[in-house]
Design an enzyme around this catalytic site. Structure first.
Site, PDB file in Angstrom:
ATOM      1  N   SER A  16       0.838  -1.198   0.000  1.00 27.08           N
ATOM      2  CA  SER A  16       0.000   0.000   0.000  1.00 27.08           C
ATOM      3  C   SER A  16       0.871   1.245   0.000  1.00 27.08           C
ATOM      4  O   SER A  16       1.626   1.500   0.938  1.00 27.08           O
ATOM      5  CB  SER A  16      -0.902   0.013   1.230  1.00 27.08           C
ATOM      6  OG  SER A  16      -1.583   1.249   1.273  1.00 27.08           O
ATOM      7  N   HIS A  41      -1.349  -1.226  -4.195  1.00 25.78           N
ATOM      8  CA  HIS A  41      -2.599  -0.780  -3.559  1.00 25.78           C
ATOM      9  C   HIS A  41      -2.532   0.731  -3.343  1.00 25.78           C
ATOM     10  O   HIS A  41      -1.569   1.258  -2.791  1.00 25.78           O
ATOM     11  CB  HIS A  41      -2.772  -1.506  -2.229  1.00 25.78           C
ATOM     12  CG  HIS A  41      -4.082  -1.277  -1.563  1.00 25.78           C
ATOM     13  ND1 HIS A  41      -5.233  -1.960  -1.906  1.00 25.78           N
ATOM     14  CD2 HIS A  41      -4.441  -0.425  -0.564  1.00 25.78           C
ATOM     15  CE1 HIS A  41      -6.236  -1.559  -1.140  1.00 25.78           C
ATOM     16  NE2 HIS A  41      -5.788  -0.617  -0.316  1.00 25.78           N
ATOM     17  N   ASP A  43      -4.665   4.007  -1.876  1.00 28.31           N
ATOM     18  CA  ASP A  43      -5.767   4.443  -1.016  1.00 28.31           C
ATOM     19  C   ASP A  43      -6.143   5.885  -1.313  1.00 28.31           C
ATOM     20  O   ASP A  43      -5.343   6.801  -1.111  1.00 28.31           O
ATOM     21  CB  ASP A  43      -5.338   4.364   0.455  1.00 28.31           C
ATOM     22  CG  ASP A  43      -5.214   2.931   0.933  1.00 28.31           C
ATOM     23  OD1 ASP A  43      -6.138   2.132   0.684  1.00 28.31           O
ATOM     24  OD2 ASP A  43      -4.185   2.609   1.562  1.00 28.31           O
ATOM     25  N   MET A  45      -8.556   8.879  -0.181  1.00 28.26           N
ATOM     26  CA  MET A  45      -9.390   9.300   0.959  1.00 28.26           C
ATOM     27  C   MET A  45      -9.840  10.741   0.772  1.00 28.26           C
ATOM     28  O   MET A  45      -9.031  11.582   0.369  1.00 28.26           O
ATOM     29  CB  MET A  45      -8.570   9.213   2.250  1.00 28.26           C
ATOM     30  CG  MET A  45      -7.972   7.853   2.503  1.00 28.26           C
ATOM     31  SD  MET A  45      -7.001   7.886   4.010  1.00 28.26           S
ATOM     32  CE  MET A  45      -6.350   6.210   4.021  1.00 28.26           C
ATOM     33  N   HIS A  74      -8.357   1.759  -4.083  1.00 27.88           N
ATOM     34  CA  HIS A  74      -9.342   1.601  -2.997  1.00 27.88           C
ATOM     35  C   HIS A  74      -9.921   2.979  -2.694  1.00 27.88           C
ATOM     36  O   HIS A  74      -9.232   3.837  -2.140  1.00 27.88           O
ATOM     37  CB  HIS A  74      -8.593   1.002  -1.785  1.00 27.88           C
ATOM     38  CG  HIS A  74      -9.407   0.876  -0.544  1.00 27.88           C
ATOM     39  ND1 HIS A  74      -8.845   0.595   0.684  1.00 27.88           N
ATOM     40  CD2 HIS A  74     -10.746   0.971  -0.312  1.00 27.88           C
ATOM     41  CE1 HIS A  74      -9.779   0.531   1.600  1.00 27.88           C
ATOM     42  NE2 HIS A  74     -10.946   0.767   1.028  1.00 27.88           N
ATOM     43  N   MET A  76     -11.951   5.395  -0.662  1.00 26.53           N
ATOM     44  CA  MET A  76     -12.618   5.685   0.622  1.00 26.53           C
ATOM     45  C   MET A  76     -13.225   7.072   0.486  1.00 26.53           C
ATOM     46  O   MET A  76     -12.785   8.045   1.113  1.00 26.53           O
ATOM     47  CB  MET A  76     -11.591   5.603   1.754  1.00 26.53           C
ATOM     48  CG  MET A  76     -11.254   4.166   2.112  1.00 26.53           C
ATOM     49  SD  MET A  76      -9.720   4.011   3.024  1.00 26.53           S
ATOM     50  CE  MET A  76      -8.582   3.964   1.653  1.00 26.53           C
ATOM     51  N   MET A 145     -11.947  -4.888   5.423  1.00 29.25           N
ATOM     52  CA  MET A 145     -11.136  -3.954   6.210  1.00 29.25           C
ATOM     53  C   MET A 145     -10.835  -4.589   7.565  1.00 29.25           C
ATOM     54  O   MET A 145     -11.753  -4.931   8.323  1.00 29.25           O
ATOM     55  CB  MET A 145     -11.871  -2.628   6.411  1.00 29.25           C
ATOM     56  CG  MET A 145     -12.045  -1.793   5.139  1.00 29.25           C
ATOM     57  SD  MET A 145     -10.533  -1.512   4.214  1.00 29.25           S
ATOM     58  CE  MET A 145      -9.496  -0.692   5.426  1.00 29.25           C
ATOM     59  N   GLY A 153      -0.899   1.900   9.469  1.00 32.38           N
ATOM     60  CA  GLY A 153      -0.191   1.654  10.718  1.00 32.38           C
ATOM     61  C   GLY A 153      -1.056   1.332  11.921  1.00 32.38           C
ATOM     62  O   GLY A 153      -0.593   1.431  13.058  1.00 32.38           O
ATOM     63  N   ASP A 183      -7.181  -5.860   4.225  1.00 32.58           N
ATOM     64  CA  ASP A 183      -6.547  -4.537   4.192  1.00 32.58           C
ATOM     65  C   ASP A 183      -6.506  -3.913   5.588  1.00 32.58           C
ATOM     66  O   ASP A 183      -7.542  -3.544   6.138  1.00 32.58           O
ATOM     67  CB  ASP A 183      -7.338  -3.642   3.225  1.00 32.58           C
ATOM     68  CG  ASP A 183      -6.662  -2.309   2.993  1.00 32.58           C
ATOM     69  OD1 ASP A 183      -5.505  -2.129   3.427  1.00 32.58           O
ATOM     70  OD2 ASP A 183      -7.293  -1.438   2.361  1.00 32.58           O
ATOM     71  N   GLY A 185      -3.218  -3.489   8.836  1.00 32.92           N
ATOM     72  CA  GLY A 185      -2.516  -4.179   9.921  1.00 32.92           C
ATOM     73  C   GLY A 185      -1.974  -5.547   9.567  1.00 32.92           C
ATOM     74  O   GLY A 185      -1.668  -6.348  10.455  1.00 32.92           O
TER      75      GLY A 185
HETATM   76  C1  DX5 Z   1      -6.448   2.025   5.580  1.00 31.64           C
HETATM   77  C2  DX5 Z   1      -6.015   1.731   4.169  1.00 31.64           C
HETATM   78  C3  DX5 Z   1      -4.974   0.668   4.087  1.00 31.64           C
HETATM   79  C4  DX5 Z   1      -3.639   1.068   4.645  1.00 31.64           C
HETATM   80  C5  DX5 Z   1      -2.948  -0.174   5.151  1.00 31.64           C
HETATM   81  O1  DX5 Z   1      -7.473   2.954   5.562  1.00 31.64           O
HETATM   82  O2  DX5 Z   1      -7.112   1.300   3.402  1.00 31.64           O
HETATM   83  O3  DX5 Z   1      -4.796   0.239   2.745  1.00 31.64           O
HETATM   84  O4  DX5 Z   1      -2.811   1.699   3.704  1.00 31.64           O
HETATM   85  O5  DX5 Z   1      -1.829   0.194   5.854  1.00 31.64           O
HETATM   86  P1  DX5 Z   1      -1.184  -0.746   6.952  1.00 31.64           P
HETATM   87  O6  DX5 Z   1      -0.785  -2.003   6.271  1.00 31.64           O
HETATM   88  O7  DX5 Z   1      -0.025   0.064   7.433  1.00 31.64           O
HETATM   89  O8  DX5 Z   1      -2.217  -0.976   8.021  1.00 31.64           O
HETATM   90 ZN    ZN Z   2      -6.712   0.304   1.362  1.00 33.69          ZN
END
Ligand code: DX5
Ligand code: ZN
Length: 230
Positions: A16, A41, A43, A45, A74, A76, A145, A153, A183, A185
């Site tokens: 990601s 990946h 993200d 937002m 992805h 969001m 999720m 993180g 997706d 952690g």
């Molecule tokens: C969270 C994102 C994830 C994030 C994952 O809102 O959708 O894709 O980047 O990051 P880690 O692997 O650090 O949890």
């Molecule tokens: Zn994501």
């Protein structure tokens, strides 16, 4: 279309980019290009659907110029339907919308497929996988999720194992080809158990980019062998 195939695959790794060094994006993409990663990946937002803002279309367009692997985008964001074609135009190969952000999810899925992308649906940790039963045959992937979306993180939510197994059963019962993406952690400890529970695609942000050797960490995630997972 395209070079995204879903048949006969072992598990896939999708680093990601949210966790990458944004001042060195080109070299981060090149690292992924030369690694064993399968997808990238991305993200997006909007500060409305989630309490954070990441980046948008122009950044993905620049990114695409260097990327040699499929872009797994992805969203969001609220009202994703407004931007489906725009994400195709900047190079998305897989486009995932949130169940919680779509009033007319079936229509959103059709629009993604009409734009020649793989269609994904993401669900938040509190959303039941059973809510997907009426679209499970229509979609290419479900993004489970395993943290509340908005930030990298965060700590993996353990209930995801249960949801992964439940989703796997749902997919089988409908004879669907839909894949399961996890997706949030994901790390070297939970990756094996997640694959064993039925995960097909693992997204990893901080586990990859905060590692001393990101390329090697991707190889380790890719090399997980189910025979040795407890
Ligand atoms: C969270 C994102 C994830 C994030 C994952 O809102 O959708 O894709 O980047 O990051 P880690 O692997 O650090 O949890
Ligand atoms: Zn994501």
């Amino acid at each position: 279309m395209s070079y995204v195939t879903f048949t006969n695959m072992s598990h896939l790794i999708a680093p990601s980019i949210l966790a990458a060094d944004f001042s060195n994006l080109q070299s981060e993409v090149e690292m992924i290009n030369s690694s064993q990663a399968d997808w990238i990946h991305i993200d997006v937002m909007d500060g409305v659907f989630v309490p954070n803002i990441s980046f948008g279309l122009p950044v993905i367009k620049s990114f695409k110029k260097h990327a040699k692997k499929p872009l797994d985008v992805h969203l969001m964001i609220v009202e994703p339907d407004k931007y489906i074609k725009a994400f195709k135009d900047v190079g998305a190969d897989i486009l995932t919308v949130h169940y919680e952000a779509c009033d007319h999810l079936h229509r959103s899925i059709q629009a993604i497929k009409e734009n020649d992308m793989k269609a994904g649906v993401a669900i938040n940790p509190h959303t039941s996988v059973q809510l997907l039963k009426d679209v499970i045959k229509e979609i290419d992937l479900v993004c489970l999720m395993s943290v509340n979306p908005g930030f990298g993180g965060q700590t993996f939510i353990e209930n995801t194992y249960f949801k992964t197994r439940e989703l796997k059963d749902l997919i089988s019962s409908f004879n669907s080809n839909c894949k399961i993406e996890i997706d949030g952690g994901v790390n070297l400890d939970n990756a094996g158990p997640l694959i064993k529970a039925g995960a097909d695609i693992l997204v990893a942000g901080n586990t990859v980019f905060a590692a001393e050797d990101p390329t090697d960490t991707i190889s380790k995630l890719k090399a997980i062998n189910l025979d040795v997972v407890a």
